[in-house]
Design a protein around this motif. Structure first.
Motif, PDB file in Angstrom:
ATOM      1  N   THR A  30       0.904  -1.327  -0.055  1.00 16.03           N
ATOM      2  CA  THR A  30       0.045   0.114  -0.074  1.00 16.03           C
ATOM      3  C   THR A  30       0.854   1.242  -0.054  1.00 16.03           C
ATOM      4  OG1 THR A  30      -1.598  -1.016   1.062  1.00 16.03           O
ATOM      5  CG2 THR A  30      -1.819   1.102   1.026  1.00 16.03           C
ATOM      6  N   PRO A  31       0.750   2.004  -0.991  1.00 18.13           N
ATOM      7  CA  PRO A  31       1.617   3.209  -1.196  1.00 18.13           C
ATOM      8  C   PRO A  31       0.931   4.372  -0.540  1.00 18.13           C
ATOM      9  CG  PRO A  31       0.455   2.902  -3.100  1.00 18.13           C
ATOM     10  CD  PRO A  31      -0.013   1.797  -2.303  1.00 18.13           C
ATOM     11  N   TYR A  32       1.810   5.493  -0.590  1.00 13.59           N
ATOM     12  CA  TYR A  32       1.286   6.742  -0.229  1.00 13.59           C
ATOM     13  C   TYR A  32       0.878   7.223  -1.516  1.00 13.59           C
ATOM     14  CZ  TYR A  32       3.829   6.574   4.444  1.00 13.59           C
ATOM     15  OH  TYR A  32       4.045   6.319   5.657  1.00 13.59           O
ATOM     16  N   LEU A  33      -0.550   7.806  -1.635  1.00 10.32           N
ATOM     17  CA  LEU A  33      -1.194   8.287  -2.755  1.00 10.32           C
ATOM     18  C   LEU A  33      -1.468   9.722  -2.604  1.00 10.32           C
ATOM     19  CD1 LEU A  33      -3.163   5.380  -3.429  1.00 10.32           C
ATOM     20  CD2 LEU A  33      -1.547   5.924  -4.821  1.00 10.32           C
ATOM     21  N   PHE A  34      -1.022  10.446  -3.707  1.00 11.03           N
ATOM     22  CA  PHE A  34      -1.464  11.999  -3.666  1.00 11.03           C
ATOM     23  C   PHE A  34      -2.008  12.645  -5.023  1.00 11.03           C
ATOM     24  CE2 PHE A  34       1.830  12.548  -0.215  1.00 11.03           C
ATOM     25  CZ  PHE A  34       2.506  11.614  -0.440  1.00 11.03           C
ATOM     26  N   TRP A  35      -2.821  13.611  -5.127  1.00  6.60           N
ATOM     27  CA  TRP A  35      -3.185  14.284  -6.115  1.00  6.60           C
ATOM     28  C   TRP A  35      -2.767  15.677  -5.683  1.00  6.60           C
ATOM     29  CZ3 TRP A  35      -5.203  13.235 -10.759  1.00  6.60           C
ATOM     30  CH2 TRP A  35      -5.617  12.106 -10.940  1.00  6.60           C
ATOM     31  N   TYR A  36      -1.902  16.296  -7.126  1.00  5.37           N
ATOM     32  CA  TYR A  36      -1.657  17.756  -7.132  1.00  5.37           C
ATOM     33  C   TYR A  36      -2.145  18.483  -8.014  1.00  5.37           C
ATOM     34  CZ  TYR A  36       2.401  16.607  -3.783  1.00  5.37           C
ATOM     35  OH  TYR A  36       3.103  16.216  -2.605  1.00  5.37           O
ATOM     36  N   VAL A  37      -2.173  19.549  -8.053  1.00  6.60           N
ATOM     37  CA  VAL A  37      -2.843  20.507  -9.282  1.00  6.60           C
ATOM     38  C   VAL A  37      -1.944  21.690  -9.753  1.00  6.60           C
ATOM     39  CG1 VAL A  37      -4.052  22.159  -7.657  1.00  6.60           C
ATOM     40  CG2 VAL A  37      -4.855  22.024  -9.818  1.00  6.60           C
ATOM     41  N   GLN A  38      -1.393  21.859 -10.818  1.00  8.45           N
ATOM     42  CA  GLN A  38      -0.619  22.993 -11.341  1.00  8.45           C
ATOM     43  C   GLN A  38      -1.374  23.809 -12.189  1.00  8.45           C
ATOM     44  OE1 GLN A  38       2.358  21.325 -13.675  1.00  8.45           O
ATOM     45  NE2 GLN A  38       3.978  23.018 -13.015  1.00  8.45           N
ATOM     46  N   ASP A  85     -11.355  25.500 -11.943  1.00 13.15           N
ATOM     47  CA  ASP A  85     -10.636  24.335 -11.668  1.00 13.15           C
ATOM     48  C   ASP A  85      -9.874  23.920 -12.947  1.00 13.15           C
ATOM     49  OD1 ASP A  85     -13.663  23.137  -9.873  1.00 13.15           O
ATOM     50  OD2 ASP A  85     -11.735  23.712  -9.084  1.00 13.15           O
ATOM     51  N   ALA A  86      -9.978  24.557 -13.945  1.00 11.79           N
ATOM     52  CA  ALA A  86      -9.079  24.451 -15.302  1.00 11.79           C
ATOM     53  C   ALA A  86      -7.645  24.374 -14.819  1.00 11.79           C
ATOM     54  CB  ALA A  86      -9.459  25.385 -16.496  1.00 11.79           C
ATOM     55  N   ALA A  87      -6.865  23.357 -15.065  1.00 15.41           N
ATOM     56  CA  ALA A  87      -5.481  23.210 -14.775  1.00 15.41           C
ATOM     57  C   ALA A  87      -4.991  21.865 -15.173  1.00 15.41           C
ATOM     58  CB  ALA A  87      -5.419  23.366 -13.219  1.00 15.41           C
ATOM     59  N   GLU A  88      -3.836  21.304 -14.852  1.00 18.34           N
ATOM     60  CA  GLU A  88      -3.069  20.192 -14.821  1.00 18.34           C
ATOM     61  C   GLU A  88      -3.233  19.316 -13.642  1.00 18.34           C
ATOM     62  OE1 GLU A  88      -1.525  19.728 -18.075  1.00 18.34           O
ATOM     63  OE2 GLU A  88      -1.194  17.599 -17.594  1.00 18.34           O
ATOM     64  N   TYR A  89      -3.793  18.339 -13.585  1.00 19.09           N
ATOM     65  CA  TYR A  89      -3.753  17.323 -12.291  1.00 19.09           C
ATOM     66  C   TYR A  89      -2.804  16.339 -12.248  1.00 19.09           C
ATOM     67  CZ  TYR A  89      -7.808  20.223 -11.215  1.00 19.09           C
ATOM     68  OH  TYR A  89      -8.838  21.107 -10.905  1.00 19.09           O
ATOM     69  N   PHE A  90      -2.173  16.033 -11.351  1.00 20.42           N
ATOM     70  CA  PHE A  90      -1.193  15.091 -11.270  1.00 20.42           C
ATOM     71  C   PHE A  90      -1.465  13.993 -10.257  1.00 20.42           C
ATOM     72  CE2 PHE A  90       1.879  16.552 -14.351  1.00 20.42           C
ATOM     73  CZ  PHE A  90       1.667  17.731 -14.503  1.00 20.42           C
ATOM     74  N   PHE A 103       5.582  10.710 -10.131  1.00 20.16           N
ATOM     75  CA  PHE A 103       4.279  11.481 -10.498  1.00 20.16           C
ATOM     76  C   PHE A 103       3.930  10.962 -12.016  1.00 20.16           C
ATOM     77  CE2 PHE A 103       3.871  15.115  -8.060  1.00 20.16           C
ATOM     78  CZ  PHE A 103       4.929  15.075  -7.299  1.00 20.16           C
ATOM     79  N   GLY A 104       2.626  10.721 -12.177  1.00 20.70           N
ATOM     80  CA  GLY A 104       1.952  10.562 -13.571  1.00 20.70           C
ATOM     81  C   GLY A 104       1.994  11.441 -14.463  1.00 20.70           C
ATOM     82  N   ALA A 105       1.774  11.355 -15.608  1.00 14.30           N
ATOM     83  CA  ALA A 105       2.120  12.392 -16.771  1.00 14.30           C
ATOM     84  C   ALA A 105       0.977  13.576 -16.761  1.00 14.30           C
ATOM     85  CB  ALA A 105       2.111  11.570 -18.144  1.00 14.30           C
ATOM     86  N   GLY A 106       0.103  13.411 -15.781  1.00 16.33           N
ATOM     87  CA  GLY A 106      -0.959  14.355 -15.771  1.00 16.33           C
ATOM     88  C   GLY A 106      -2.149  14.205 -16.670  1.00 16.33           C
ATOM     89  N   THR A 107      -3.187  14.844 -16.344  1.00  9.97           N
ATOM     90  CA  THR A 107      -4.516  14.982 -17.062  1.00  9.97           C
ATOM     91  C   THR A 107      -4.679  16.660 -17.079  1.00  9.97           C
ATOM     92  OG1 THR A 107      -5.291  13.045 -16.432  1.00  9.97           O
ATOM     93  CG2 THR A 107      -6.810  14.585 -17.211  1.00  9.97           C
ATOM     94  N   ARG A 108      -4.864  16.936 -18.185  1.00  8.07           N
ATOM     95  CA  ARG A 108      -5.233  18.607 -18.353  1.00  8.07           C
ATOM     96  C   ARG A 108      -6.852  18.653 -18.387  1.00  8.07           C
ATOM     97  NH1 ARG A 108      -3.132  23.446 -18.898  1.00  8.07           N
ATOM     98  NH2 ARG A 108      -0.980  22.504 -19.048  1.00  8.07           N
ATOM     99  N   LEU A 109      -7.133  19.330 -17.301  1.00  5.73           N
ATOM    100  CA  LEU A 109      -8.788  19.695 -17.383  1.00  5.73           C
ATOM    101  C   LEU A 109      -9.244  21.089 -18.042  1.00  5.73           C
ATOM    102  CD1 LEU A 109     -11.500  18.952 -16.541  1.00  5.73           C
ATOM    103  CD2 LEU A 109     -10.938  20.270 -14.233  1.00  5.73           C
TER     104      LEU A 109
END
Lengths: 113, 113
Positions: A30-38, A85-90, A103-109
């Protein structure tokens, strides 16, 4: 070695609609999991994190995420999206103990009016 | 509380020139990270410091990149000589402990011509 996959490069939703961003991870425990916004031209800001316990975690700005061990997923959700909320989410994963965050490659919203 | 400070925000140089980036972490944060972020990608770890010790520099291209963290506070990342492929954003982050939230600076955007 741990890894993170964000299957969606970009997503467009209408303002006021619900949002779900997908994240799958690979790690033996079980890892530590995070969501970041840029936001454009900015550094990353933590939205929420999961270490243990309740699998549904609440974050800032009305976001939440659910850890599903059986699916190795940690999807981010928001019931009603705002134009800001429009941004990149990692999505990110760290080994237990947190020695290295991947980090993942990101999803742009994109949010449309 | 002041955040992570990076400078310069933007740097344009010609290939084969040297460049240096500076980072001042949040006061009291013992762990400092340098990440590389290519356009459309997530951050990739270059080096991690615990106080003044580089505990993970396995991803740092040591033929041209170097870093230091004197006195366990500020850090400098240097590239010499720069190549076209080094054009990216260099992010500095700090953390009060292992496995917790990363606090990012706004990044230093490098363009190599």
């Amino acid at each position: 070695a741990q890894s993170v996959t964000q299957p969606d490069i970009h997503i467009t939703v209408s303002e006021g609609a619900s949002l779900e961003l997908r994240c799958n991870y690979s790690y033996g425990a079980t890892p530590y999991l995070f969501w970041y916004v840029q936001s454009p031209g900015q550094g990353l800001q933590l939205l929420l994190k999961y270490f243990s316990g309740d699998t549904l975690v609440q974050g800032i700005k009305g976001f939440e995420a659910e850890f599903k061990r059986s699916q190795s997923s940690f999807n981010l959700r928001k019931p009603s999206v705002h134009w800001s909320d429009a941004a990149e989410y990692f999505c990110a994963v760290a080994a237990t103990g947190g020695f290295k965050t991947i980090f993942g490659a990101g999803t742009r919203l994109f949010v449309k009016a | 509380e002041a955040g992570v400070v990076q400078s310069p925000r933007y740097k344009i140089i010609e290939k084969k020139q040297p460049v240096a980036f500076w980072c001042n972490p949040i006061s009291g944060h013992n762990t400092l990270y340098w990440y590389l972020q290519n356009l459309g990608q997530g951050p990739e770890l270059l080096i991690r410091y615990e106080n003044e010790e580089a505990v993970d520099d396995s991803q740092l291209p040591k033929d041209r990149f170097s870093a230091e963290r004197l006195k366990g506070v500020d850090s400098t990342l240097k590239i010499q000589p720069a190549e076209l492929g080094d054009s990216a954003v260099y992010l500095c982050a700090s953390s009060p402990d292992r496995g917790g939230e990363l606090f990012f600076g706004e990044g230093s955007r490098l363009t190599v011509l």
